[in-house]
Design an enzyme around this catalytic site. Sequence first.
Site: not given
Length: 544
Positions: A216-217, A240-242, A295-296, A317, A351, A448
């Site tokens: 989303w960022n 699939k959007p946030a 993502g995470s 990533e 990120c 983070e």
Amino acid sequence: MKSCARGSLDNFPASPESRLSPAVFTAHNAASAPTVLSVLQSHRSQSSGSNPRFRNSSASTLWCRMASTANTSVWGLKDPSLLKTQGYIDGKWVDATEGGTILVTNPATEEELGTVPEMGLAETTWGKTTAKYRHDILMKFFGLLHEHHDDLARIITLENGKTSTEAKGENIYSASFLEWYAEEAVRTYGEHVPSPFPNVRNIVIKQPAFSILTPWNFPSAMITRKLGAALAAGCTAVIKPAPETPFSALALAELSRRAGVPDGVINIVTTLKNVNEVGREMCESKTVRKVSFTGSTPVAKALYGMAASTLKKISIEAGGNAPFIVFDDADIEKAVEGAILCKFRASGQTCICANRIYVQSSVYADFASRLAEKVTAFKVGSGFDETTTHGPLIHARAVSKVERHVNDAVSRGAQILVGGQRISGAGTFYAPTVLSDVPADAVLNSEETFGPVAALTKFETEEEVIAMANSTDVGLAGYFFSRDVGRVWRVAEALEVGMVGTNTGMISQATIPFGGVKESGLGREGGHGIEEYLNQKLIAFGGI
């Protein structure tokens, strides 16, 4: 993102750390006609309790009440047709067949922007096309992003909260991936490999593989960075959007249609409650041959484990914890400027932003005072206010995490030079913060933060700071400032990260290989990232 069960997405929280927002699932099928991977439909869901973004609909709810909506009074677009509130499947705008809707709000005002459907997963293909054909369509797509620059930036600001200036910058950045990969499409060269046998000729060709997920960022740029490469390679996509930022993805789908992308090539699935099913299907389906995720790290590991069930290609990533080092021979003013750009861009929600700032002791006080002075001048507020320098965090959970990190650091001896508290009133704001004397055992050194906190720590020697910088399990980006040529080479090579910024706080470009090492991921995007979406095939011609 909190830990989830191994090999499962059942515990996916919609957390600020997750950055699981937009997901793009891409695929290519050699069949001449589109095929359906799975039927797109909603899954009947129970109420999400405390999550205000999800609205449950009972089985008795009428279709008209389940249709998604938009609060058109707040959008103010020059081209209102860019605002879409439905999923996009096989060239058609569709609502979920049953189930709830996802409420989207403006993080700066908490005002409702609209709803999108709670959906499941689907996918189609776009057959075999020439590289030149894909190049031309991507260039049209690129041109449309510039033509609708103001509207696209406004959508980003409304749903993400970043300033109008940053949103416009993101749209330009987003478009740059389409331009870059349009040119890459016609550069996917094969190879002739000399054979040791006189009657054999070896030719290597490249064919498309599959899949993508993003956050989303950067609700536009993180889609085009993956989607541009996938389309250039000949893959199709399910995005699939946030749930926090779906409208940018839907606007991109509308512009792709105008650019001439055939029906079924790009599909948009909006979901919050069903992210488990979507992620699992994408990873475990034998039809999908490639997964790309942003993502995470915990979620990346879960997806990686599921993708292993079919041994598909994967690029990741994942999380970052970037060190930012200021040596005593640095240009301090430029180092301060670099730190501000690197740390506070998008209110620290990137990120690759600096998470740990190490400053050599002899210049520590000078750097800290200059940085604090600059940060004091920041103005936090609505992204549409021309005097605003920094917008809100994405939601209340993000604010709570920043607050936890700051309180932990202070409890361990850190000092607050600027900020250090959430801002009261509407919106999810946290004051830009500078902490000094942050100890090594502070939580923000191992997690983070994803927020506007500059945490300063002293160091004495080059060897000491390299050890501190490398003392994490992740390695996405790192930065340092020095005017010693020998040191520049030594430190750049010693940092255990995938990308290094030397005397700069900005490294993102469409043309560079973006990615990390250690638990920050696998593979690269940007640059020659189209290779991630292609498989090599040997054709050996015998009997010559």
